[in-house]
Design a protein around this motif. Structure first.
Motif, mmCIF file in Angstrom:
data_model
loop_
_atom_site.group_PDB
_atom_site.id
_atom_site.type_symbol
_atom_site.label_atom_id
_atom_site.label_comp_id
_atom_site.label_asym_id
_atom_site.label_seq_id
_atom_site.Cartn_x
_atom_site.Cartn_y
_atom_site.Cartn_z
ATOM 1 N N GLN A 104 14.403 17.222 -13.680
ATOM 2 C CA GLN A 104 14.795 17.679 -12.346
ATOM 3 C C GLN A 104 13.601 18.267 -11.597
ATOM 4 N N GLN A 105 12.760 18.986 -12.312
ATOM 5 C CA GLN A 105 11.563 19.584 -11.701
ATOM 6 C C GLN A 105 10.624 18.497 -11.176
ATOM 7 N N VAL A 106 10.441 17.430 -11.963
ATOM 8 C CA VAL A 106 9.577 16.323 -11.560
ATOM 9 C C VAL A 106 10.188 15.583 -10.371
ATOM 10 N N ALA A 107 11.510 15.348 -10.424
ATOM 11 C CA ALA A 107 12.186 14.638 -9.334
ATOM 12 C C ALA A 107 12.062 15.401 -8.021
ATOM 13 N N LEU A 108 12.156 16.727 -8.085
ATOM 14 C CA LEU A 108 12.030 17.561 -6.883
ATOM 15 C C LEU A 108 10.623 17.464 -6.297
ATOM 16 N N ALA A 109 9.615 17.446 -7.189
ATOM 17 C CA ALA A 109 8.232 17.365 -6.732
ATOM 18 C C ALA A 109 7.929 16.021 -6.073
ATOM 19 N N ASN A 110 8.626 14.960 -6.502
ATOM 20 C CA ASN A 110 8.356 13.619 -5.967
ATOM 21 C C ASN A 110 9.289 13.217 -4.824
ATOM 22 N N LYS A 111 10.190 14.133 -4.451
ATOM 23 C CA LYS A 111 11.210 13.787 -3.461
ATOM 24 C C LYS A 111 10.583 13.433 -2.112
ATOM 25 N N GLN A 112 9.524 14.131 -1.742
ATOM 26 C CA GLN A 112 8.886 13.913 -0.445
ATOM 27 C C GLN A 112 7.734 12.917 -0.508
ATOM 28 N N CYS A 113 7.572 12.237 -1.632
ATOM 29 C CA CYS A 113 6.435 11.318 -1.797
ATOM 30 C C CYS A 113 6.622 10.081 -0.921
ATOM 31 N N ILE A 114 5.652 9.845 -0.054
ATOM 32 C CA ILE A 114 5.662 8.650 0.792
ATOM 33 C C ILE A 114 4.379 7.879 0.522
ATOM 34 N N PRO A 115 4.472 6.589 0.154
ATOM 35 C CA PRO A 115 3.262 5.826 -0.142
ATOM 36 C C PRO A 115 2.395 5.612 1.097
ATOM 37 N N ILE A 116 1.078 5.570 0.873
ATOM 38 C CA ILE A 116 0.128 5.308 1.952
ATOM 39 C C ILE A 116 -0.111 3.804 2.007
ATOM 40 N N GLN A 117 0.169 3.235 3.163
ATOM 41 C CA GLN A 117 0.033 1.783 3.313
ATOM 42 C C GLN A 117 -1.408 1.419 3.640
ATOM 43 N N GLY A 118 -1.930 0.419 2.946
ATOM 44 C CA GLY A 118 -3.291 -0.028 3.172
ATOM 45 C C GLY A 118 -3.338 -1.394 3.819
ATOM 46 N N SER A 119 -4.470 -2.043 3.709
ATOM 47 C CA SER A 119 -4.646 -3.368 4.311
ATOM 48 C C SER A 119 -3.927 -4.427 3.471
ATOM 49 N N VAL A 120 -3.777 -5.604 4.051
ATOM 50 C CA VAL A 120 -3.106 -6.702 3.355
ATOM 51 C C VAL A 120 -3.962 -7.148 2.169
ATOM 52 N N SER A 121 -3.313 -7.309 1.012
ATOM 53 C CA SER A 121 -4.041 -7.685 -0.208
ATOM 54 C C SER A 121 -4.669 -9.064 -0.075
ATOM 55 N N LYS A 122 -5.878 -9.179 -0.598
ATOM 56 C CA LYS A 122 -6.575 -10.465 -0.580
ATOM 57 C C LYS A 122 -6.237 -11.323 -1.805
ATOM 58 N N LEU A 123 -5.439 -10.750 -2.711
ATOM 59 C CA LEU A 123 -5.023 -11.520 -3.882
ATOM 60 C C LEU A 123 -4.104 -12.667 -3.454
ATOM 61 N N GLN A 124 -4.102 -13.727 -4.234
ATOM 62 C CA GLN A 124 -3.252 -14.872 -3.921
ATOM 63 C C GLN A 124 -2.511 -15.331 -5.167
ATOM 64 N N TYR A 125 -1.276 -15.783 -4.968
ATOM 65 C CA TYR A 125 -0.535 -16.387 -6.070
ATOM 66 C C TYR A 125 -1.130 -17.755 -6.395
ATOM 67 N N VAL A 126 -1.034 -18.136 -7.649
ATOM 68 C CA VAL A 126 -1.478 -19.464 -8.079
ATOM 69 C C VAL A 126 -0.284 -20.403 -7.977
ATOM 70 N N THR A 127 -0.443 -21.494 -7.244
ATOM 71 C CA THR A 127 0.648 -22.447 -7.050
ATOM 72 C C THR A 127 0.355 -23.745 -7.788
ATOM 73 N N LYS A 128 1.356 -24.613 -7.825
ATOM 74 C CA LYS A 128 1.201 -25.896 -8.524
ATOM 75 C C LYS A 128 0.054 -26.722 -7.960
ATOM 76 N N SER A 129 -0.148 -26.622 -6.650
ATOM 77 C CA SER A 129 -1.212 -27.412 -6.015
ATOM 78 C C SER A 129 -2.606 -26.921 -6.407
ATOM 79 N N ASP A 130 -2.689 -25.668 -6.936
ATOM 80 C CA ASP A 130 -3.988 -25.109 -7.314
ATOM 81 C C ASP A 130 -4.422 -25.495 -8.723
ATOM 82 N N VAL A 131 -3.490 -26.009 -9.527
ATOM 83 C CA VAL A 131 -3.827 -26.287 -10.935
ATOM 84 C C VAL A 131 -3.504 -27.740 -11.275
ATOM 85 N N GLU A 132 -4.257 -28.269 -12.206
ATOM 86 C CA GLU A 132 -3.996 -29.626 -12.674
ATOM 87 C C GLU A 132 -3.020 -29.630 -13.845
ATOM 88 N N ASP A 133 -3.280 -28.729 -14.814
ATOM 89 C CA ASP A 133 -2.485 -28.788 -16.048
ATOM 90 C C ASP A 133 -1.972 -27.428 -16.498
#
Length: 569
Positions: free
Chosen positions: A105-134
């Motif tokens: 309960q003590q931990v939950a109370l401390a995190n109740k007001q936690c709001i994530p800081i939004q950053g820039s769009v990630s440059k990571l990309q998913y690997v799709t079928k068109s990116d791989v041969e096998d």
């Protein structure tokens, strides 16, 4: 004639560390590198292949999945954690002052007001079928696009080959995956063309509890499919003692999905002392998530079954979980959620005693019911027999029984001829014969069959393993030196906690002058000790007789392992 002379000369030549490839496959990671390397390459030991159109789908998870708990089991898990919180509250810090505990309960109370800081769009990309041969290999598997329906396979699970009924779960499919993964690593990470592998040798680090059929197939994979010029096998616990520079130790390997214990002396793992338990770092990660969820974890969208979230939870666990009683109160934990194509989210949260409660599951294994009930100990199983190896353990056992039976029959015949009046002697001889033959089978079963059928905690597993040593003197030596290796041994304070638990339970007659628990010998990463030990072992002059060559393997086959394996086949 000239060929055999050339082979003998090449066998007697000193091994060059640059031409020795050490392969240590695990349930989660693969460590591979030259014996001359300071550290091996470490990658995710997984492969993803595009699913065939309308074909079956199979995705092995990064984390061991949780199971649906019954009310009784859930209540037991919660009561165990409540009891562990009480234990932490009664502990003292190193300076003797009381240790303040935190509640969910003590931990939950401390995190109740936690709001994530939004950053820039990630440059990571998913690997799709068109990116791989096998296929996709290693850490890129985490980014295999789920909409494209890749089949994801981890060739090892719980320290053994991942045989299952789904697509890609047959032995031949797993061996094909291993050939692809290891061949890819040799070509791309070590930059050795596959055509040159005949000039290289391989050392394969295997589990201390092994399946003979699988080992035969793995040797064939190295020598025939991959084309190495030679190979030998070494058990991970034996390799760990070489890496730590120890002649004798009770080795405890805390892996991602299994914990194994055995006693090693003079480079031999004592068969009767081996025990493997199906819990490890992945179970601790799921237990950690269960705890922080109940403490108001602000990243509500977290899905442990998703590969990227599973990897994130593992990083948080490895970076912050510990067993140091001096660290108390609420601690700051920072992490970044990064998904391809969406803005990153930076979280700054508080976590309390959950950081200790998760790894304490090693000593309170009831909480691992979260990931399934069947985690009982296993020992070395009986050899199933191999048609290519006529003089296997079954043959030796049967011939020894027959020899004993014939000897007893001769003895009973001679006794009867000396005293023909008393027929009871003959009956007694027959009874004694049955007793001896049956006891021979029982003795064999004691060593061969899995004898550990309980869910042991870490300290109980060590005590049980050492208790099965053959002599009292050996038990004292093992209690005096315990070596912790594997990725799960990195929790700060684990060795101290284990030391205090063992001191209360070691039998008085076996208590050594000092019990030393070694973690990270020679300032090494505990997860790399076995790999480093195998690298050292491959360059020893005494290891020259262990090498198996492709021509010998094709001619003699699995019988070579009985003659040359550095462990009891």
């Amino acid at each position: 004639m000239n060929t055999s002379v050339t082979q003998e000369q090449s066998q007697s030549e000193p091994i060059q560390a640059q031409t020795c490839i050490i392969i240590h496959p695990g349930s989660k990671n693969l460590r591979i590198g030259r014996a001359s390397d300071v550290n091996p390459h470490t990658i995710l030991h997984a492969i993803a292949r595009p699913r065939r159109p309308k074909g079956p789908l199979h995705r092995d998870p990064v984390l061991i999945p949780t199971v649906e708990l019954s009310k009784e089991n859930k209540l037991q898990v919660d009561e165990t954690y409540q009891s562990m919180r009480g234990t932490l509250q009664s502990c003292l810090r190193s300076d003797g002052t009381p240790r303040p505990a935190t509640s969910a309960q003590q931990v939950a109370l401390a995190n109740k007001q936690c709001i994530p800081i939004q950053g820039s769009v990630s440059k990571l990309q998913y690997v799709t079928k068109s990116d791989v041969e096998d296929y996709i290999i290693g850490d890129q598997v985490l980014y295999a696009h789920s909409a494209d329906q890749f089949n994801v396979h981890f060739p090892f699970r719980h320290g053994d080959l991942n045989i299952h009924a789904g697509v890609g779960g047959s032995l031949s499919s797993i061996l094909a995956d291993l050939e692809t993964i290891w061949g890819h690593c040799v070509t791309n990470l070590l930059e050795i063309p596959k055509t040159e592998l005949k000039h290289y040798r391989a050392v394969l680090v295997i589990p201390d509890i092994y399946n003979r059929l699988f080992l035969k197939e793995l040797v064939g994979l190295l020598l025939i499919q991959l084309g190495f010029g030679g190979c030998f096998l070494v058990q991970d616990h034996v390799a760990a003692t070489f890496g730590a520079g120890l002649g004798a130790a009770c080795v405890v390997d805390l892996g991602d999905q299994k914990t194994s214990v055995s006693c090693v002396e003079d480079a031999l793992s004592q068969r009767a002392t081996r025990i493997r338990l199906d819990y490890g770092g992945s179970d601790i990660t799921q237990a950690f998530y269960y705890l922080i969820q109940r403490a108001g974890f602000p990243y509500k969208e977290c899905q442990p079954q998703h590969p990227l979230d599973g990897a994130l939870l593992t990083r948080i666990k490895e970076g912050y979980c510990h067993l140091n009683l001096d660290f108390c109160g609420l601690r700051d934990v920072n992490f970044v959620v990064e998904r391809p194509g969406v803005p990153t989210l930076r979280y700054h949260i508080k976590i309390g005693d959950e950081l200790l409660l998760a790894p304490l599951g090693l000593f309170n294994t009831e909480v691992f019911a979260l990931t399934g009930q069947d985690k009982r100990g296993q020992g070395q199983a009986n050899a199933s027999g191999d048609p290519e190896d006529p003089h296997d353990a079954n043959y030796l056992r049967e011939t020894s029984r027959r020899a004993h039976k014939e000897a007893l029959e001769n003895q009973s015949t001679s006794t009867a001829s000396m005293d023909p009046i008393d027929n009871s002697t003959n009956a007694g001889g027959q009874g004694e014969e049955d007793l001896v033959v049956d006891s021979l089978a029982a003795d064999a079963a004691t060593d061969d069959q899995p004898q550990q059928q309980l869910l042991y905690s870490l300290d109980q597993a060590i005590l049980h393993s050492i208790e099965r040593c053959s002599s009292d003197e050996m038990k004292r030596r093992m209690y005096s030196c315990i070596l912790l290796v594997g990725g799960g041994a990195k929790f700060e304070g684990l060795s101290t906690w284990l030391h205090n638990r063992l001191l209360l339970q070691i039998p008085f007659q076996f208590r050594p002058e000092q019990t030393e628990i070694i973690v990270g010998p020679k300032e090494m990463d505990p997860s790399m000790v076995a790999w480093k030990g195998a690298a050292i072992m491959s360059c020893l002059e005494s290891a020259q007789e262990l090498w198996i060559r492709p021509t010998e393997w094709k001619k003699i086959g699995v019988r070579l392992l009985r003659e040359r394996a550095p462990f009891y086949w």
